[in-house]
Design a protein around this motif. Structure first.
Motif, short mmCIF file in Angstrom:
data_model
loop_
_atom_site.label_atom_id
_atom_site.label_comp_id
_atom_site.label_asym_id
_atom_site.label_seq_id
_atom_site.Cartn_x
_atom_site.Cartn_y
_atom_site.Cartn_z
N LEU A 96 0.84 -1.21 0.00
CA LEU A 96 0.00 0.00 0.00
C LEU A 96 0.87 1.25 0.00
CD1 LEU A 96 -2.80 -0.98 2.57
CD2 LEU A 96 -3.10 -0.56 0.11
N LEU A 97 1.95 1.21 0.74
CA LEU A 97 2.86 2.36 0.74
C LEU A 97 3.50 2.53 -0.63
CD1 LEU A 97 4.74 1.91 4.16
CD2 LEU A 97 2.99 3.60 3.63
N SER A 98 3.83 1.42 -1.26
CA SER A 98 4.56 1.46 -2.53
C SER A 98 3.68 1.91 -3.69
CB SER A 98 5.16 0.09 -2.81
OG SER A 98 5.83 0.07 -4.04
N ASN A 99 2.52 1.29 -3.84
CA ASN A 99 1.70 1.63 -5.02
C ASN A 99 0.21 1.74 -4.69
OD1 ASN A 99 0.89 -1.05 -4.69
ND2 ASN A 99 2.46 -1.79 -6.14
N GLY A 100 -0.11 1.95 -3.42
CA GLY A 100 -1.52 2.03 -3.05
C GLY A 100 -2.05 3.43 -2.90
N THR A 101 -1.29 4.43 -3.37
CA THR A 101 -1.74 5.82 -3.23
C THR A 101 -1.66 6.55 -4.57
OG1 THR A 101 0.49 6.63 -2.71
CG2 THR A 101 -0.87 5.91 -0.86
N HIS A 102 -2.37 7.64 -4.65
CA HIS A 102 -2.27 8.53 -5.81
C HIS A 102 -1.00 9.36 -5.68
CE1 HIS A 102 -6.26 7.34 -7.01
NE2 HIS A 102 -6.77 7.72 -5.84
N SER A 103 -0.79 10.27 -6.62
CA SER A 103 0.41 11.12 -6.59
C SER A 103 0.38 12.02 -5.35
CB SER A 103 0.49 11.97 -7.86
OG SER A 103 -0.54 12.96 -7.84
N GLU A 137 14.19 -0.71 4.36
CA GLU A 137 12.98 -0.78 3.52
C GLU A 137 12.39 0.62 3.33
OE1 GLU A 137 10.13 -3.79 4.51
OE2 GLU A 137 11.67 -5.13 5.30
N MET A 138 12.42 1.42 4.40
CA MET A 138 11.91 2.79 4.29
C MET A 138 12.76 3.61 3.33
SD MET A 138 9.20 3.05 6.09
CE MET A 138 8.51 1.47 6.58
N GLU A 139 14.07 3.43 3.43
CA GLU A 139 14.97 4.17 2.53
C GLU A 139 14.73 3.75 1.08
OE1 GLU A 139 19.74 5.19 2.08
OE2 GLU A 139 19.04 3.80 3.63
N ALA A 140 14.48 2.45 0.88
CA ALA A 140 14.22 1.98 -0.49
C ALA A 140 12.92 2.56 -1.03
CB ALA A 140 14.16 0.45 -0.49
N LEU A 141 11.94 2.74 -0.16
CA LEU A 141 10.66 3.32 -0.60
C LEU A 141 10.83 4.72 -1.17
CD1 LEU A 141 7.94 2.37 2.05
CD2 LEU A 141 7.85 1.93 -0.40
N THR A 142 11.75 5.48 -0.59
CA THR A 142 11.92 6.87 -1.04
C THR A 142 12.41 6.95 -2.48
OG1 THR A 142 14.17 6.97 -0.16
CG2 THR A 142 12.39 7.68 1.30
N GLY A 143 12.98 5.86 -2.96
CA GLY A 143 13.44 5.87 -4.35
C GLY A 143 12.32 5.70 -5.36
N GLN A 144 11.08 5.44 -4.89
CA GLN A 144 9.97 5.20 -5.81
C GLN A 144 9.19 6.47 -6.17
OE1 GLN A 144 7.45 1.96 -4.59
NE2 GLN A 144 9.18 0.72 -3.84
N GLY A 145 9.51 7.58 -5.52
CA GLY A 145 8.81 8.81 -5.88
C GLY A 145 8.54 9.70 -4.68
N GLU A 146 8.00 10.89 -5.01
CA GLU A 146 7.75 11.89 -3.95
C GLU A 146 6.67 11.43 -2.97
OE1 GLU A 146 7.84 12.62 -7.17
OE2 GLU A 146 9.64 13.87 -7.37
#
Length: 1103
Positions: A96-103, A137-146
Motif C-alpha cells: 500500500l505504501l509502494s503503489n496504493g496511493t495517488h500522486s 525498507e523505508m529508505e528503499a521506498l523513497t526511491g519510488q517517488g515523492e
C-alpha cells in the motif's frame, strides 16, 4: 471466500455511505455505525475486506474506512495472530505504501495519515527484533517517488512522537525502540538531510518553470515540508552532535530556508526548537542576521513572523545565559544587529509580536554585563521611545482606527479578549520600562517630561466615541484618554528611578495647574500627581487640587446617579490623600499644613452633603494615619475621640440599640419590610437609615484598621503605648482606639447576631414582596463605564445587606490584629462571639476566622479558639455528611463552597501550625476533616492537605493508642483520595508518599493495614510479603529510598482511578519482545581466578 469478501465489502460500503450522508436520520446512522463497529470487533474477514476497501480505485472515504479496519486489526488483534498472518499483513501494508496511493499532490492528507499510523503500529510491535531491515525498507521506498518519500517522513515523525513525545508504549518496548533509534541516528539524520537538500535544490531549479513543471516543483516543496516537520520531531531530543555536525550545517540550511516563502514557517519551527536547546554559542553567530519586515496579514506569513520572533527571543535567552557565565563568552560583535532585529518586532503593528519580545528586553536590561554594554544602553532609549506607542491601548479587533486592528482580528476573538490581553501586556511592559529606566534614568525622565508636557498642551480630542452622559466628554476609547492613560503608566514606572537625580518642579507645576472637567482625563492627572508625590511636598497647595477632586462632579442633575468615571475620580482623590498621609505623614504634620488639612476635612463634613459615606470614611482614615505619628498616646486618643464623637454617639444611642437588638425593628428601620416602587417620589427615610448604619461601620473599620502605636519600641515607650511585657519579654502595647472600640463592641455583636437571625423563617416572612430576594446572591452586571450607575431598589438592598455583614466581620477580624492583648482579654469574649458570629455557622465570614486564628496569642487558645473552633469543625463534618442525599448539582456546589471555606483562605493551614495546643476533641475533629477532604473533588485542596496537613497532624498521635478502626479509616481515606485524584501526577505523588508514611509507621503495630492492602485490585501478594518482610525484619536487607517508594507505589497502583476521558477507552496491549540490550553476567570469578588485577601497582611508591 472471494464472494464472501465482496458481499461483505458491499455491505460495509453502504453502511459507510449511510453514516457520511448528511440526509441520513440519526437512527439509521447509529445502526450503520453499530454494524461497522461490530464487524471490526468480531468478523474474521477484517484483513481481506480492509485491503479491498483500501484499493485506490475506491472513493477516499471508503479507502479511509478500509485502512481504519487494518489499523484496528493491528492494534487489537495482533497478539492473537499467527506469525504467517503478521508477515502477510506487513507485506500488504508495504505494498500500500509502494503503489496504493495517488500522486503526492492528489492524495488526501487523511489517507496518508492513516497509512503512516498502520506502519508505525506494526513497527511498535515488531521492530527491531522481528523487523531488523525496517529502516532499509523505508529508505528503499523513497526511491519510488515523492509520494512514498512523504509517507516515509510521516512514518518517522509519528514513530518519534509515539516513542519519545507521548510515550504510548510499555517501558521495555519504548526503551528498545528508543535505543535502536539512537544507535542509528547518524544514518537517519544523514538520510533526512539528503532528502531535504535534494528536494530543496530541485524545488529551486524548477521555481520559475512554467507548465507541467510547476506540479513537479510543488511535489518537491511538499516533500521538503514533510522532511522539515519530521526534523522538528527529532531535533528536540536527539544528541546535539547531530544538530551541530558539519559546522552546524543543518542550522545553516534552516536559516537559508527562511527566505523561501513556502518553506520558511517549517524552517523557523525547526530553528526555534534547536535554539531552545543548549546549543553551543558558536551557532548563534550567523542566526542574528535575519530581521523582520512588515507584511500584509496573510495567516501563514504571520505565523512565520511569530516563529521567527520566538527564534530571536530564544537567541536572546541563550545570549543572556552565556555572557558572564563560566563558558567565558564575549559580547558578540553583531549585538547591535540582533537588538535592531528585536526592536523591529517590538515596533511591529501586531500587539502579539510586541508582547513576545518583552521577556527578552527585560533579560537584557537586567543582565549584569549586557546592561552596561553601549549597544544595550543605546537600545534602552530606543525601547523607551517605542513604548510611547506600545503603551497606547489600540488595536481593538472590532475597530479600524489603527494598523494593529487587522492583526488583532487574527489573534483575538473579541474586544473582551483583546482587552484582557492588553492589560496583561501593559503590566509586563511596565516591568521592562522600570528595568530600562534603571539604565538610562535621565533619558527616561526627558522622554516622560516631553510626552506629559505635550499632553498638557494638546487640546482634548474626544474622537468619534463620545460619552453617553454629557456633551463634549470623552469615552474610554477617545484619543485623548488613551494617550493620557499611556503617559500615566509611563510616568508611574519612570518616577521611582529619578528621585535623587532630577527635581521636576516645572513639570510638577504644569500638572498641578492643569484643569479639566473630563473625569477620565482628570483621573489620569491625579495618577500623575500621585506618581510625583515625593516632589509634591514642595508645593503644599497640591492638597487644594485633591480636595477639589474629592467633590468633583460634571454639573448634571442631582437626581441622576453619578457615572462610574466620576465616582472613580472622587475615589481616586480619596486614595491619593490616604497614600500621602501613609507615606509622607511628616509633611502633613508640619504646621500649618495639618491644621489646614483637618479644617478642610471638617468643613467638607459639615457643608458638602454630596460626600458619600465611603468618601467621608476615607478622609477619616487619612486623619487616623496622620495621628499615628503624634507618638503620644494621650494626644492621639483625644484626637480619635474627637474624630469619632459623632459616630460613637450615633452607634450607642437608644434608638440604634433598639434597632440593632431586634430583628423586626431592624428590618423596618432599613425598609426591608416595605413595598416600594421604582417610580416612588416619596422621601426615602429607610435609605437614609441604611446610610447611617453603613457610615458608622465604615468609620469603625477605618479607625480599627488604621490606628497603631509607633513601630519603634523606644518611641512607643516614651509615648505611653507600652503597658507591660509578656513572660517571654515581648512588649504589650495599648491602642489609642481601644476605649472607643469597647464602647462600640456590644452593639456590633448585637448587629451580627440580628443579621444571622434574619434567615430564620419568621424573619424571612417579614420581608416585603419588593425585597423577598434581598438575601440572595447579587447579580454582577457589567456597567458601561461612563453611563450612570442605576440600580434597582432590590439591588441596593442586596448590596446593603452584603456590605453591612462583611464590614461587621472585617471590624471584628481587624480588632484582634490591631488591639492584640486588649482584644483577647475582653471578658467573656468567646461566649460573646459564639452568641453572635457563630449563631449561624452557615454564614461565618472566612476572612474573619482566619484573622482571628492568626493574630490570637498562644496563651488564649484554650479560652478563645477551642470554644469556637471545636463546634465549627464538627459542623463542617456534619455538612459534608448531610449533603450526600441532595441532588448531584446542588451537592457539587455545596462541596465546592465547603472546600473554599476550608482551604482557599488557608484556614486549616493557619490552624494546624498550632494544633498541639488544642484540646483533644478539637484536634481529632481537625484530623478527621483533613483526611476526609482528600477525596473531595478539588485537586488543589487534595495536594495541599496531603502534603502539608495530614501527616503533620497524624504524626503527633501515632505513638498513642489509636483504635484499629481509626487507623484503618485514616489509611483508606488516603487510598480513596488516590482513587479520585490519582490520575493527576502531583496528587498521585503526595498521596502515595502519605500512604507510605502511614503504612511504614503503623503497620508494625496494626495488622489491619495489611488486610486493607490485600483488598487493592491486582496487588502482588508476593510483592507485599517482600515489602512487609523488609519493613518488619530488622535484619532484612534494606533498599534505597527511591526504590522503596517505587515498590510501594507499584503495590497501591490498583487504587488509582482513571480519568473520565480514559474510563471507556479500549485498552491497547503491546507485548514485550526479547530484550536487545541486556548485558550477560560474567561467569568468571575475579576474586578466585588467581589473575593479577593490577591494583597492587597503584600503591607502589614512586609509581
Amino acid at each position: 471466500m472471494a464472494d464472501q469478501v465482496a458481499a461483505m465489502c458491499d455491505q460495509l460500503i453502504k453502511a459507510v455511505n449511510v453514516m457520511m450522508d448528511a440526509e441520513t436520520s440519526q437512527i439509521y446512522r447509529l445502526e450503520a455505525l453499530k454494524f461497522c463497529e461490530e464487524f471490526k470487533e468480531t468478523n474474521s474477514l477484517c484483513v481481506p475486506c480492509g485491503l479491498q476497501l483500501a484499493d485506490k480505485a475506491q472513493p477516499a472515504v471508503i479507502r479511509h474506512f478500509g485502512l481504519q479496519i487494518l489499523e484496528h486489526v493491528i492494534k487489537f488483534q495482533w497478539n492473537n495472530m499467527q506469525q504467517q498472518e503478521k508477515v502477510q499483513l506487513k507485506e500488504c501494508a508495504m505494498q500500500l505504501l509502494s503503489n496504493g496511493t495517488h500522486s503526492i499532490l492528489e492524495e488526501e492528507s487523511h489517507i496518508k495519515d492513516v497509512l503512516s499510523r498502520i506502519t508505525v503500529e506494526m513497527i511498535k510491535r515488531e521492530w527491531p527484533q522481528h523487523w531488523p531491515d525496517m529502516l532499509k525498507e523505508m529508505e528503499a521506498l523513497t526511491g519510488q517517488g515523492e509520494a512514498q518519500t512523504e509517507l516515509v517522513m510521516l512514518i518517522l515523525l509519528r514513530l518519534a512522537e509515539d516513542v519519545i513525545t507521548f510515550q504510548t508504549l510499555p517501558t521495555q518496548r519504548r526503551r528498545d525502540i528508543q535505543q535502536t533509534l539512537t544507535q542509528n541516528m547518524e544514518s537517519i539524520f544523514s538520510f533526512m538531510m539528503a532528502i531535504l537538500q535534494l528536494n530543496v535544490e530541485d524545488y529551486r531549479k524548477l521555481k520559475e518553470s512554467p507548465g507541467h513543471e510547476l506540479q513537479v516543483r510543488k511535489a518537491h516543496c511538499r516533500v521538503a515540508v514533510a522532511t522539515l516537520n519530521t526534523l522538528a520531531g527529532y531535533i528536540d531530543w536527539v544528541s546535539l552532535v547531530h544538530i551541530t555536525s558539519g559546522n552546524c550545517h543543518l542550522l545553516e540550511i534552516l536559516c537559508l530556508l527562511l527566505s523561501e516563502p513556502e518553506l520558511q514557517l517549517e524552517a523557523a519551527e525547526c530553528l526555534l526548537i534547536a535554539i531552545s536547546r543548549k546549543v553551543s554559542h558558536r551557532v548563534n553567530t550567523f542566526l542574528c542576521v535575519y530581521t523582520c519586515r512588515a507584511v500584509e496579514v496573510v495567516e501563514r506569513r504571520y505565523i512565520f513572523l511569530k516563529r521567527l520572533c520566538q527564534v530571536l527571543c530564544a537567541l536572546g535567552g541563550q545570549l543572556c545565559s552565556l555572557v558572564g557565565s563560566d563558558v567565558e563568552v564575549e559580547v558578540p560583535a553583531n549585538l547591535s544587529k540582533y537588538t535592531e532585529a528585536l526592536l523591529a518586532f517590538t515596533t511591529h503593528s501586531s500587539q502579539f509580536l510586541k508582547s513576545s519580545t518583552l521577556a527578552t528586553w527585560g533579560a537584557l536590561f537586567r543582565h549584569e554585563t549586557l546592561s552596561k554594554d553601549a549597544v544595550v544602553v543605546e537600545m534602552a532609549v530606543k525601547y523607551l521611545r517605542a513604548c510611547m506607542t506600545n503603551l497606547v491601548k489600540a488595536g481593538f479587533p472590532s475597530r479600524d482606527d489603527n494598523p494593529s486592528c487587522e492583526y488583532s482580528r487574527v489573534d483575538f476573538d473579541s474586544d473582551e479578549d483583546f482587552n484582557s490581553f492588553f492589560n496583561s501586556f501593559r503590566a509586563q511592559q511596565g516591568e521592562v520600562v522600570r528595568s530600562a529606566c534603571r539604565i538610562v534614568p535621565l533619558e527616561a525622565f526627558q522622554i516622560a517630561a516631553e510626552w506629559l508636557q505635550y499632553q498638557i498642551a494638546s487640546p482634548i480630542d474626544i474622537g468619534d466615541t463620545t460619552s453617553k452622559t454629557a456633551e463634549g466628554l470623552c469615552s474610554l476609547l477617545s484619543p485623548s484618554v488613551v494617550q493620557w492613560d499611556a503617559v500615566t503608566v509611563f510616568m508611574e514606572c519612570m518616577v521611582a528611578h529619578i528621585f535623587k537625580r532630577v527635581k521636576p518642579m516645572e513639570l510638577l507645576q504644569a500638572v498641578l495647574n492643569y484643569e479639566t472637567k473630563d473625569p477620565l482625563i482628570l483621573s489620569c492627572v491625579l495618577t500623575n500627581v500621585s506618581a510625583l508625590f515625593p516632589f509634591v511636598i514642595h508645593r503644599p497647595h497640591f492638597l487644594t487640587q485633591l480636595f477639589k477632586a474629592i467633590t468633583f462632579d460634571i454639573g448634571q442633575d442631582n437626581k441622576v446617579p453619578r457615572t462610574r468615571a466620576v465616582k472613580n475620580v472622587r475615589r481616586h482623590a480619596c486614595s491619593s490623600i490616604i497614600k500621602i498621609c501613609r507615606d509622607y505623614p511628616q509633611f502633613i504634620l508640619v504646621n500649618p499644613c495639618f491644621d489646614m488639612f483637618y479644617n478642610h476635612v471638617k468643613k467638607l463634613f459639615s457643608s458638602d452633603t454630596t460626600l458619600t459615606h465611603m468618601e467621608k470614611c476615607s478622609l477619616m482614615e487619612a486623619l487616623v494615619l496622620i495621628s499615628n505619628h503624634f507618638k503620644d498616646f494621650a494626644k492621639q486618643k483625644a484626637f480619635l475621640d474627637e474624630l469619632m464623637a459623632s459616630v460613637v454617639a450615633e452607634w450607642t444611642s437608644d434608638e440604634m440599640r433598639h434597632v440593632l437588638w431586634d430583628p423586626a425593628l431592624f428590618l423596618s428601620f432599613v425598609g426591608a419590610d416595605q413595598v416600594v416602587t421604582e417610580q416612588s417620589t416619596e422621601k426615602d427615610t429607610a435609605g437614609l437609615n441604611r446610610g447611617r448604619l453603613s457610615f458608622c461601620l465604615y468609620a469603625m473599620l477605618g479607625v480599627v484598621k488604621r490606628a497603631r502605636w509607633p513601630a519603634d519600641l523606644e518611641e512607643a515607650k516614651a509615648g505611653g503605648f507600652v503597658v507591660g511585657y509578656t513572660p517571654a519579654g515581648a512588649p504589650i502595647y495599648r491602642n489609642p482606639c481601644t476605649a472607643q472600640f469597647l464602647v462600640l463592641l456590644p452593639n456590633l455583636l448585637a448587629l451580627i447576631r440580628t443579621h444571622n437571625s434574619l434567615f430564620v423563617p419568621e424573619n424571612m416572612a417579614r420581608l416585603s414582596e419588593t425585597f423577598s430576594r434581598a438575601h440572595e446572591v447579587m447579580d454582577h452586571l457589567l456597567d458601561i463605564y461612563d453611563s450612570p450607575v442605576y440600580r434597582t431598589n432590590l439591588e441596593r438592598m442586596q448590596g446593603f445587606f452584603t456590605t453591612l455583614y462583611d464590614n461587621c466581620f472585617h471590624v471584628l477580624g481587624n480588632a484582634g490584629l490591631s488591639l492584640q492583648q486588649e482584644f483577647y482579654t475582653i471578658e467573656r469574649l468567646a461566649e460573646e462571639i459564639a452568641g453572635s458570629a457563630f449563631v449561624s455557622l452557615d454564614h461565618v465570614v472566612r476572612v474573619f476566622l482566619r484573622q482571628l486564628v492568626l493574630s490570637c496569642p498562644q496563651e488564649y487558645y484554650d479560652s478563645l479558639l477551642c470554644p469556637l473552633l471545636g463546634p465549627l469543625f464538627t459542623y463542617m463534618q456534619q455538612v459534608r455528611i448531610s449533603i450526600h442525599p441532595i441532588h448531584q448539582v446542588t451537592q457539587e456546589m455545596l462541596e465546592e463552597q465547603l472546600v473554599r471555606l476550608l482551604t482557599r483562605e488557608s484556614q486549616i493551614n493557619a490552624v494546624y501550625k498550632h494544633f498541639f495546643f488544642f484540646a483533644q476533641n478539637i484536634y481529632m475533629s481537625l484530623l478527621t476533616l483533613s483526611f476526609t477532604s482528600l477525596s473531595w473533588k478539588d485537586t488543589s485542596n487534595c495536594h495541599r492537605t496531603a502534603s502539608m496537613v495530614c501527616w503533620t497532624l497524624l504524626r503527633q498521635v501515632v505513638g498513642g493508642n489509636l483504635l484499629p478502626e481509626a487507623v484503618t479509616w485514616f489509611y483508606t481515606s488516603v487510598l480513596r483520595g488516590l482513587q479520585v485524584h490519582g490520575q493527576h501526577e502531583v496528587c498521585n505523588s503526595t498521596l502515595s508518599q502519605l500512604a507510605m508514611l502511614i503504612y511504614e509507621n503503623l503497620r508494625p503495630r496494626y495488622m489491619e493495614l495489611r488486610a486493607v492492602m490485600t483488598q487493592i485490585p491486582n496487588i502482588s501478594v508476593e510483592g507485599l510479603d517482600q515489602y512487609d518482610r523488609r519493613l518488619m525484619d530488622p535484619n532484612a536487607q534494606k533498599v534505597g529510598d527511591k526504590k522503596r517508594k517505587d515498590q510501594f507505589k507499584k503495590l497501591i497502583a490498583g487504587t488509582v482511578g482513571k480519568a473520565l476521558c480514559q474510563q471507556f477507552r479500549k485498552e491497547v496491549h503491546i507485548r514485550n519482545l526479547p530484550s536487545l540490550f541486556k548485558k550477560p553476567k560474567s561467569d568468571k570469578d575475579l576474586q578466585n581466578s588467581g589473575e593479577p588485577l593490577g591494583l597492587a601497582a597503584l600503591f607502589v611508591p614512586g609509581e
